[in-house]
Design an enzyme around this catalytic site. Structure first.
Site, PDB file in Angstrom:
ATOM      1  N   LYS A 196      45.766  21.115  83.976  1.00 22.12           N
ATOM      2  CA  LYS A 196      45.978  21.025  85.423  1.00 22.12           C
ATOM      3  C   LYS A 196      46.870  19.822  85.736  1.00 22.12           C
ATOM      4  CE  LYS A 196      43.555  20.382  89.760  1.00 22.12           C
ATOM      5  NZ  LYS A 196      42.301  20.198  90.464  1.00 22.12           N
ATOM      6  N   GLU A 202      44.583  14.112  75.151  1.00 25.63           N
ATOM      7  CA  GLU A 202      44.380  14.976  73.987  1.00 25.63           C
ATOM      8  C   GLU A 202      45.340  16.170  74.017  1.00 25.63           C
ATOM      9  OE1 GLU A 202      42.085  13.852  76.123  1.00 25.63           O
ATOM     10  OE2 GLU A 202      40.108  13.703  75.210  1.00 25.63           O
ATOM     11  N   GLY A 256      39.251  21.841  87.636  1.00 28.15           N
ATOM     12  CA  GLY A 256      39.471  22.194  86.227  1.00 28.15           C
ATOM     13  C   GLY A 256      38.387  23.112  85.680  1.00 28.15           C
ATOM     14  N   ARG A 257      37.118  22.784  85.950  1.00 20.89           N
ATOM     15  CA  ARG A 257      36.024  23.575  85.366  1.00 20.89           C
ATOM     16  C   ARG A 257      35.791  24.894  86.088  1.00 20.89           C
ATOM     17  NH1 ARG A 257      34.728  18.760  87.251  1.00 20.89           N
ATOM     18  NH2 ARG A 257      33.400  18.515  89.085  1.00 20.89           N
ATOM     19  N   GLU A 342      29.332  18.189  84.649  1.00 16.57           N
ATOM     20  CA  GLU A 342      30.463  17.465  85.232  1.00 16.57           C
ATOM     21  C   GLU A 342      30.423  17.607  86.755  1.00 16.57           C
ATOM     22  OE1 GLU A 342      34.437  16.808  83.011  1.00 16.57           O
ATOM     23  OE2 GLU A 342      34.933  18.316  84.509  1.00 16.57           O
ATOM     24  N   HIS A 373      14.798  29.934  65.173  1.00 18.36           N
ATOM     25  CA  HIS A 373      14.531  29.360  63.845  1.00 18.36           C
ATOM     26  C   HIS A 373      15.019  27.924  63.779  1.00 18.36           C
ATOM     27  CE1 HIS A 373      13.240  33.279  62.438  1.00 18.36           C
ATOM     28  NE2 HIS A 373      14.169  33.733  63.283  1.00 18.36           N
ATOM     29  N   LYS A 501      38.263   7.061  79.360  1.00 20.95           N
ATOM     30  CA  LYS A 501      39.690   7.353  79.118  1.00 20.95           C
ATOM     31  C   LYS A 501      40.482   6.052  79.180  1.00 20.95           C
ATOM     32  CE  LYS A 501      40.002  11.897  81.361  1.00 20.95           C
ATOM     33  NZ  LYS A 501      40.601  12.616  82.481  1.00 20.95           N
TER      34      LYS A 501
HETATM   35  O1  F6P Z   1      38.230  14.675  81.724  1.00 26.46           O
HETATM   36  C1  F6P Z   1      37.681  15.652  82.497  1.00 26.46           C
HETATM   37  C2  F6P Z   1      38.714  16.640  82.959  1.00 26.46           C
HETATM   38  O2  F6P Z   1      39.412  16.132  84.030  1.00 26.46           O
HETATM   39  C3  F6P Z   1      38.052  17.962  83.314  1.00 26.46           C
HETATM   40  O3  F6P Z   1      37.548  17.982  84.577  1.00 26.46           O
HETATM   41  C4  F6P Z   1      39.164  18.908  83.079  1.00 26.46           C
HETATM   42  O4  F6P Z   1      38.699  20.211  82.965  1.00 26.46           O
HETATM   43  C5  F6P Z   1      39.731  18.355  81.793  1.00 26.46           C
HETATM   44  O5  F6P Z   1      39.619  16.969  81.938  1.00 26.46           O
HETATM   45  C6  F6P Z   1      41.140  18.741  81.488  1.00 26.46           C
HETATM   46  O6  F6P Z   1      42.008  18.348  82.488  1.00 26.46           O
HETATM   47  P1  F6P Z   1      43.473  18.904  82.574  1.00 26.46           P
HETATM   48  O7  F6P Z   1      43.388  20.370  82.800  1.00 26.46           O
HETATM   49  O8  F6P Z   1      44.117  18.188  83.697  1.00 26.46           O
HETATM   50  O9  F6P Z   1      44.148  18.610  81.261  1.00 26.46           O
END
Ligand code: F6P
Length: 535
Positions: A196, A202, A256-257, A342, A373, A501
């Site tokens: 987003k 990462e 995002g979620r 979150e 199990h 972060k």
């Molecule tokens: O670090 C949390 C977050 O902001 C989430 O809410 C989101 O889904 C994820 O990182 C990834 O964010 P982006 O889509 O901006 O890379």
């Protein structure tokens, strides 16, 4: 809310055994249906009076007006000053969703159509890789909401995949990227950079590795044909080198979620086809309608939310286990961990004050029967009481109905055993009847008895289809919203992920310089030890 729930809980003194013994129709009374889902909530510590009191508490939190604000495009995400309109992503042409009084429907439909067209072109081979070969694999690089939803759904609907194979790289651990690309061919691989913000460390790191991988195999000029971006950040996407026509956008009012319904779902559109993706949207939309229109007393997300708050705030229960008896839903618990924790893992209310009550429980889970199990021992006989959501379907998503009946028998047997247990006396009698001495049976009976009274919901569907899966996800989304209303927290920001972060950005250079003097002695020593032992 807290005091009312506490007062109710303090008066509660009935066991599940008593409740079922005194009401032979309980198993059909505490059941509701909606959007293809059947929620059995009879095995909970509730009766009609408690339920009515819980509904009153919800209504007194101004729930109906707040739900209208959500669907009406008001800025319910108060700390980021944005509306929250992921239900609009499931909209049909005649639905009404507005931002600042302006309809967003045509934007939503256009963005969806554009993504569908691209997906069809990848699927039918009219868009190919740099060497002219049809794409066989699509790798989504993203994390959190830009990964978990598409990954979870691609696993859930695996039998319907008839396009390029989807893969998901999220972790900045190089093993994830390397293991994924080890099995695929650069000539026939399309990368989707899903972010987003298009700034997530990462994702940007893995995206650069993917560019390098394509460039080393096919030359720098190949990058244009092997990448697309799913993002709201046009400038960052173009700075990264992905052209406008390969960028599939969405809006800041999609969290995002909650973004799997947007172009973040492009890997699914490519793998499953736009038709299947549409069915997913359709199922979610049916749940939106159910949530908006059904009375509170039969409203699935509302009931799920109230039960969660009842246990969390009335009884201090700390977790919710989500146990799908459906192997293909094996990533659902992870997906819901982000969605719930979150969203509602908050300690500051909407007015900026620290809350005086508990909020989101820990969400965890694994598919059945494997969990039986592993951790079911604790569920049955541990000191911690964990409410459970069991999820199952009448029909398998494969042809093995014999296995499926066994799976379902396991599921219902577990909820039954957890609810009703086995008394010391029963355990003792059984052993004596099997020929054990009274002394031995007496010694073992405490170990072999089960307290029972462990609550669970059972969510059933006829089959795990795109429609029922869409409805299931949307049910949890609306449950999260409803709990956010009860806890008076903003469910749509996530400031709690920022500190780690920022600390990572500050700490990273110390792995080169060896100097971590701004950090605690523990972190300094950790960096020192890692550097000393790095090959
Ligand atoms: O670090 C949390 C977050 O902001 C989430 O809410 C989101 O889904 C994820 O990182 C990834 O964010 P982006 O889509 O901006 O890379």
């Amino acid at each position: 809310m807290k005091d009312q729930i506490n007062a109710l809980a303090n008066q509660w003194n009935q066991s599940l055994k008593d409740l079922f013994e005194h009401d032979s129709e309980r198993g059909s009374r505490f059941v509701t249906m909606g959007a293809g889902l059947r929620l059995d909530y009879s095995k909970h510590w509730i009766d009609q009076a408690v339920f009515e009191a819980l509904f009153d508490i919800l209504v007194n939190c101004d729930f109906v007006a707040k739900r209208d604000q959500l669907f009406g495009g008001e800025k319910v995400n108060v700390t980021e000053d944005r509306p929250v309109l992921h239900p609009a992503l499931r909209a049909q042409a005649n639905d009404a969703f507005h931002v600042n009084g302006v309809s967003i429907i045509s934007d939503v439909l256009q963005a969806r159509d554009r993504a569908y067209t691209f997906a069809d072109q990848i699927r039918d081979g009219s868009l190919v890789g740099a060497t002219g070969k049809k794409f066989t694999d699509v790798v989504n690089i993203g994390i959190g909401g830009s990964d978990l939803g598409p990954l979870m759904i691609s696993e859930a609907l695996k039998p319907l995949i008839d396009g390029p194979r989807p893969h998901y790289v999220s972790n900045v651990d190089g093993a994830h990227f390397h293991d994924t690309v080890a099995a695929i061919d650069p000539e026939t691989t399309l990368f989707l950079i899903a972010s987003k913000t298009f700034t997530t460390q990462e994702t940007m790191h893995n995206a650069s590795k993917a560019q390098q991988w394509i460039s080393e195999a096919l030359g720098h000029g190949a990058i244009a044909s092997h990448f697309a971006a799913l993002s709201t950040n046009t400038d960052a996407v173009s700075a990264f080198g992905i052209p406008k026509e390969r960028m599939f956008g969405f809006w800041d009012w999609v969290g995002g979620r909650y973004s799997v319904w947007s172009t973040i779902g492009l890997s699914l559109m490519i793998a499953l086809g736009p038709g299947v993706f549409d069915r997913l949207l359709h199922g979610a939309r049916e749940m939106d309608l159910h949530f908006r229109e059904s009375p509170l007393s039969s409203n699935i997300p509302v009931i799920m939310a109230l039960l969660g708050v009842w246990y969390r705030n009335g009884f201090g229960l700390q977790t919710l286990a989500v146990l799908p008896y459906e192997q293909r839903l094996h990533r659902l618990p992870a997906y819901l961990q982000q969605m719930e924790m979150e969203s509602n893992g908050k300690r500051i209310d909407r007015e900026g004050q620290a809350v005086a009550y508990d909020t989101c429980p820990v969400i965890w889970g694994e598919p059945g029967t494997n969990g039986q199990h592993a951790f079911f021992q604790l569920l049955h006989q541990g000191t911690l009481i964990c409410p459970i959501d069991f999820i199952l379907s009448a029909n398998p998503s494969n042809t093995d109905s014999e296995s499926h009946v066994l799976l379902n028998a396991n599921c219902l047997a577990q909820s039954e055993s957890l609810a009703f247990g086995k008394s010391h006396e029963q355990a003792y009698q059984e052993m004596v009847e099997q020929g054990m001495s009274a002394a031995q049976a007496g010694r073992l009976a405490p170990h072999r008895s089960f307290p029972g009274n462990r609550p669970s919901s059972t969510i059933m569907m006829t089959q795990l289809t795109p429609e029922t899966l869409g409805a299931l996800i949307a049910a949890y989304e609306h449950k999260v919203f409803t709990q956010g209303v009860l806890w008076n927290v903003n469910s749509y920001d996530q400031w709690g992920v920022e500190l780690g972060k920022a600390q990572c950005n500050a700490l990273r250079p110390s792995f080169d310089s060896g100097c971590a003097s701004d950090f605690s002695s523990s972190t300094q020593e950790g960096v020192r030890w890692l550097r000393k032992n790095m090959h």
